[in-house]
Design a protein around this motif. Structure first.
Motif, mmCIF file in Angstrom:
data_model
loop_
_atom_site.group_PDB
_atom_site.id
_atom_site.type_symbol
_atom_site.label_atom_id
_atom_site.label_comp_id
_atom_site.label_asym_id
_atom_site.label_seq_id
_atom_site.Cartn_x
_atom_site.Cartn_y
_atom_site.Cartn_z
ATOM 1 N N ASN A 250 1.097 -1.356 -0.198
ATOM 2 C CA ASN A 250 -0.123 0.001 -0.195
ATOM 3 C C ASN A 250 1.417 1.353 0.207
ATOM 4 O O ASN A 250 1.104 1.460 1.180
ATOM 5 C CB ASN A 250 -0.737 -0.074 1.265
ATOM 6 C CG ASN A 250 -1.884 1.519 0.813
ATOM 7 O OD1 ASN A 250 -1.969 1.856 0.136
ATOM 8 N ND2 ASN A 250 -2.772 1.457 2.318
ATOM 9 N N GLU B 272 0.453 4.242 -0.665
ATOM 10 C CA GLU B 272 -0.823 5.019 0.408
ATOM 11 C C GLU B 272 -0.902 4.676 1.858
ATOM 12 O O GLU B 272 -1.522 6.105 2.329
ATOM 13 C CB GLU B 272 -1.814 5.928 -0.215
ATOM 14 C CG GLU B 272 -1.879 5.804 -1.445
ATOM 15 C CD GLU B 272 -2.517 6.573 -2.705
ATOM 16 O OE1 GLU B 272 -4.082 6.129 -2.477
ATOM 17 O OE2 GLU B 272 -2.610 6.929 -4.000
ATOM 18 N N ASP B 273 0.077 3.824 2.382
ATOM 19 C CA ASP B 273 -0.364 4.182 3.772
ATOM 20 C C ASP B 273 0.603 5.188 4.537
ATOM 21 O O ASP B 273 1.462 5.332 4.553
ATOM 22 C CB ASP B 273 0.004 2.678 4.466
ATOM 23 C CG ASP B 273 -0.342 2.630 5.601
ATOM 24 O OD1 ASP B 273 -0.327 3.082 6.547
ATOM 25 O OD2 ASP B 273 0.172 1.077 6.210
ATOM 26 N N TYR B 274 -0.593 6.537 5.608
ATOM 27 C CA TYR B 274 0.193 7.125 5.385
ATOM 28 C C TYR B 274 1.046 6.569 7.112
ATOM 29 O O TYR B 274 1.923 7.544 7.052
ATOM 30 C CB TYR B 274 -0.133 8.369 6.420
ATOM 31 C CG TYR B 274 -1.152 8.485 7.465
ATOM 32 C CD1 TYR B 274 -0.994 8.436 8.993
ATOM 33 C CD2 TYR B 274 -2.258 7.308 7.656
ATOM 34 C CE1 TYR B 274 -1.562 8.433 10.036
ATOM 35 C CE2 TYR B 274 -3.997 7.107 9.091
ATOM 36 C CZ TYR B 274 -2.755 7.553 9.637
ATOM 37 O OH TYR B 274 -3.057 7.075 11.244
ATOM 38 N N GLU B 275 0.681 5.536 7.901
ATOM 39 C CA GLU B 275 1.726 5.120 8.919
ATOM 40 C C GLU B 275 3.069 4.794 8.347
ATOM 41 O O GLU B 275 4.399 4.996 9.425
ATOM 42 C CB GLU B 275 0.709 4.190 9.760
ATOM 43 C CG GLU B 275 -0.130 4.974 10.348
ATOM 44 C CD GLU B 275 -0.988 3.389 11.096
ATOM 45 O OE1 GLU B 275 -1.235 4.155 12.282
ATOM 46 O OE2 GLU B 275 -1.476 2.786 10.516
ATOM 47 N N LYS C 2 -6.460 10.323 2.822
ATOM 48 C CA LYS C 2 -7.803 9.336 3.149
ATOM 49 C C LYS C 2 -8.561 9.469 3.924
ATOM 50 O O LYS C 2 -9.751 9.553 3.925
ATOM 51 C CB LYS C 2 -7.368 8.403 3.651
ATOM 52 C CG LYS C 2 -7.535 6.925 4.099
ATOM 53 C CD LYS C 2 -6.884 5.940 4.675
ATOM 54 C CE LYS C 2 -7.436 4.751 4.573
ATOM 55 N NZ LYS C 2 -6.986 3.740 5.235
#
Length: 719
Positions: free
Chosen positions: A298, A300-303, A334
């Protein structure tokens, strides 16, 4: 001690007087007052008349045992906390054990002992609690059953932060939860804090850490007594252990606090010692490969960007800041700009910027427009869609277009627009745009027929700030010269966009040293520009200004790099293509200007033979040695180093000016092998010579000479 009969017989004022008369402590009086000033049956569900049927009579209800595990060496405190546990309402069919762990070597060892014993009794839900906690919510067990119906939730706490702070201290970041906490300050004044923080939409909040005063779990994961052998950071450690196992940690929504924590005077004797252990174990030591594997799933996973920022924080505050910035962008995308996720990341971003260690600049895009409205519009929209607007400025210079470009550009409120009265060409037009840009920003030269794609700018900025010696960064693409093209069987912009989505992600060894960068998409560090200066306008209307700028960067001591994980789509030559009948003449004219200025040809200094590269067949992590003779600026050696990062590469070049410039890029030495020897006792696994840069009649002489430098098991690559 506070006892139930007080609550039954007195008003709040009478109870306070009675507490004083029987010698109750100030702690107990304040606790008593806090109970009376709230619903005597405080808690989320206390006003729900159907709570028992709602929670305990559904098809998914299964009676389970609870165990309160309490480390205590104080009999009075344990008796008190047990009294508050005994007053809880117990769901039908459930059992409650209260386990007192005495003489524990550490919190982790005590909790492991309690967890193992509770498991032997068939207990599912464990509640690890300090002996100075008083449970206000009498429906606590019902609430926990309700929460743990969601199997993804492994841990419940009363207060904690959404993200793990960079320093590892949970209280240094924004807290979520609702708790009454009493502390004795250093001047021995007693105070009561009702710590209440906003909940998004009156719902439970997912957090990363919880405070150890109260931790409820539905899963058994060993406490890390191997490294946390004291009484600090055991709670943060256990939170991380649950997160690493994939379980959610939540702070439930509480209209009123569920517990009172009679905290007293904290003892922080070895706090910093265990903080350092926590940071090393869970923050700094997380491998880049683990984070990168997450991006592949992913992008686009900000974490993940937040974790990457933590990884880089110590060694490179600039790339840490850029990763935090991207984490904020992804959270906004998101969850929305005002979401708790975005707010949390913005806090991290601001702290990073205010640290005084970050000098990464914002970016000014400089785009030239000339009779290509549709391409220009698409180009600008791609910047808007894929670049954080808080970090970029768009400057457009129109070279006297007649196709409606001027009217459209004048209507755009978010760009700096410069209208030329004549077609000034590419170098001069870029210089005009750079002068109109924010003088504090880095400069991004972007062709109007190029499109920024997801993470293109982020990856280029990460490469630019990966080393202070780097002055400029270029992108990979589908259409360009200079060996910057990725050969993939794609045709449409949506296909390339999807390719970029899975390619433009952080990874190791994706930066290649270059002698020049094609200016269809070139990011220049402001510090380098201030030293090197503007584009040389002798090359107007265009071509060879990028070759020239590469030489000047090397001359000034800067390096140029290409980031293979920064893909930018390029339609290709939509301005110059309209004058194709003059294009060859223009190229030759500017080539001569380049030779006159620098004293050598681009072909001589930047040659590259793909067939030689194909003959090197090694494993990625193998160590081997390569010598290239008449290497120019070492374009071949740079590519070898990109593919085989552990290879030792060396170049020798007889042309002094080329060798002098090339030293700023690679290990290149000025030696004329036909006249002198070079390290005759040193041998290499591969020795390379591109015959296009030598006199063909000397090839056999070269072959004989170079054979002296090849190992018995090595290869001589000439051609």
């Amino acid at each position: 001690m506070i006892r139930s009969e007080w609550a039954e017989e007195f008003s709040v004022d009478d109870a306070g007087d009675y507490a004083l008369s029987v010698g109750a402590s100030s702690n107990e009086i304040l606790l008593l007052h806090s109970i009376w000033t709230r619903d005597s049956k405080a808690g989320n569900n206390t006003n729900d008349a159907n709570i028992k049927s709602r929670i305990c009579e559904g098809d998914d209800y299964a009676p389970e045992k609870f165990a309160f595990i309490i480390c205590s060496n104080d009999k009075d405190e344990f008796d008190e906390v047990k009294w508050w546990i005994d007053r809880l309402y117990v769901p039908e069919g459930c059992g409650v054990e209260v386990l007192e762990i005495t003489d524990a070597r550490s919190m982790c060892s005590g909790y492991n002992e309690g967890m193992e014993y509770a498991a032997s009794l068939g207990v599912k839900y464990k509640i690890y609690m300090h002996h100075d906690v008083r449970i206000i919510n009498q429906y606590l067990l019902y609430d926990l059953i309700d929460i743990f119906k969601d199997e993804s939730i492994g841990m419940v706490g009363m207060v904690g932060p959404k993200e793990v702070p960079n320093d590892g201290v949970m209280w240094s970041d924004r807290q979520y939860g609702n708790i009454v906490e009493a502390r004795i300050s250093k001047i021995l004044n007693y105070r009561e804090d009702n710590i209440t923080l906003a909940y998004p939409d009156s719902k439970s909040v997912d957090v990363s850490l919880v405070d150890g005063c109260f931790i409820a779990t539905s899963k058994d994961i060993p406490w890390r007594e191997d490294i946390f052998d004291g009484f600090d950071f055991y709670d943060a450690s256990q939170s991380m252990e649950f997160k690493q196992k994939g379980y959610r940690i939540i702070i439930p929504y509480m209209e009123t606090p569920w517990i009172f924590h009679d905290f007293g005077m904290p003892e922080l004797g070895r706090y910093d010692y265990y903080k350092d252990i926590f940071v090393k174990e869970y923050l700094r030591e997380k491998s880049l490969s683990e984070i990168e594997s997450g991006f592949k799933k992913n992008s686009e996973d900000y974490e993940l960007y937040y974790q990457l920022g933590n990884y880089y924080l110590k060694e490179n505050p600039n790339t840490a800041f850029l990763s935090y910035e991207n984490a904020y962008c992804m959270a906004c995308k998101k969850y929305g700009v005002g979401s708790n996720e975005a707010t949390s990341m913005k806090d991290v971003l601001c702290k990073s910027k205010m640290s005084g260690k970050v000098n990464a600049r914002n970016v000014s895009f400089v785009i030239l427009s000339y009779n290509s409205l549709e391409y220009t519009r698409e180009c600008i929209e791609s910047v808007r869609a894929n670049c954080y607007d808080g970090a970029v400025e768009i400057v457009v210079v129109d070279n006297n277009s007649g196709d409606g470009s001027v009217k459209w550009l004048e209507e755009q409120e978010d760009i700096v627009f410069v209208r030329n009265k004549e077609n000034t060409g590419f170098p001069r037009g870029c210089n005009i745009g750079i002068k109109a840009a924010n003088p504090d920003n880095d400069i991004f030269l972007l062709n109007s027929d190029a499109l920024m794609l997801p993470n293109s700018l982020y990856m280029m900025r990460m490469a630019l700030y990966s080393d202070e010696k780097i002055g400029a960064c270029g992108a990979s693409t589908n259409n360009a010269s200079n060996n910057q093209v990725v050969n993939i069987p794609l045709n449409t912009v949506p296909e390339y966009t999807e390719y970029a989505r899975v390619t433009n992600i952080p990874a190791e060894n994706i930066v290649e040293l270059k002698s020049k960068l094609v200016m269809f998409a070139m990011l220049i560090k402001r510090d380098a520009y201030d030293k090197v200066g503007e584009l040389d306008e002798r090359y107007t209307p265009g071509n060879y200004e990028d070759d020239d700028y590469g030489m000047r960067l090397m001359e000034a001591g800067f390096r140029s790099v290409m980031c293979w994980n920064a893909f930018v789509y390029h339609y290709g030559s939509k301005s110059f293509g309209k004058m194709s009948d003059k294009y060859r003449e223009l190229l030759e004219r500017n080539r001569i200007k380049f030779i006159d200025k620098w004293g050598f040809t681009p072909e001589r200094s930047m040659h590259f033979k793909g067939k030689h590269l194909a003959e090197i067949k090694r494993n990625f992590d193998e160590k081997f040695s390569v010598l290239e003779v008449q290497c120019g600026f070492g374009e071949m050696l740079s590519r070898i180093k990109l593919i085989y990062p552990f290879a030792e590469v060396k170049g020798i070049e007889s042309y002094e000016k080329i060798a002098t410039l090339g030293k700023n890029k690679l290990d290149i030495e000025c030696v004329d092998l036909l006249k002198e020897d070079f390290s005759p006792n040193e041998k290499y696994d591969y020795v390379i010579l591109d015959t296009s840069v030598i006199d063909c009649k000397d090839e056999e002489v070269w072959r004989k000479k170079l054979s002296l430098y090849v190992k018995d098991t090595g290869k001589l690559l000439i051609g």
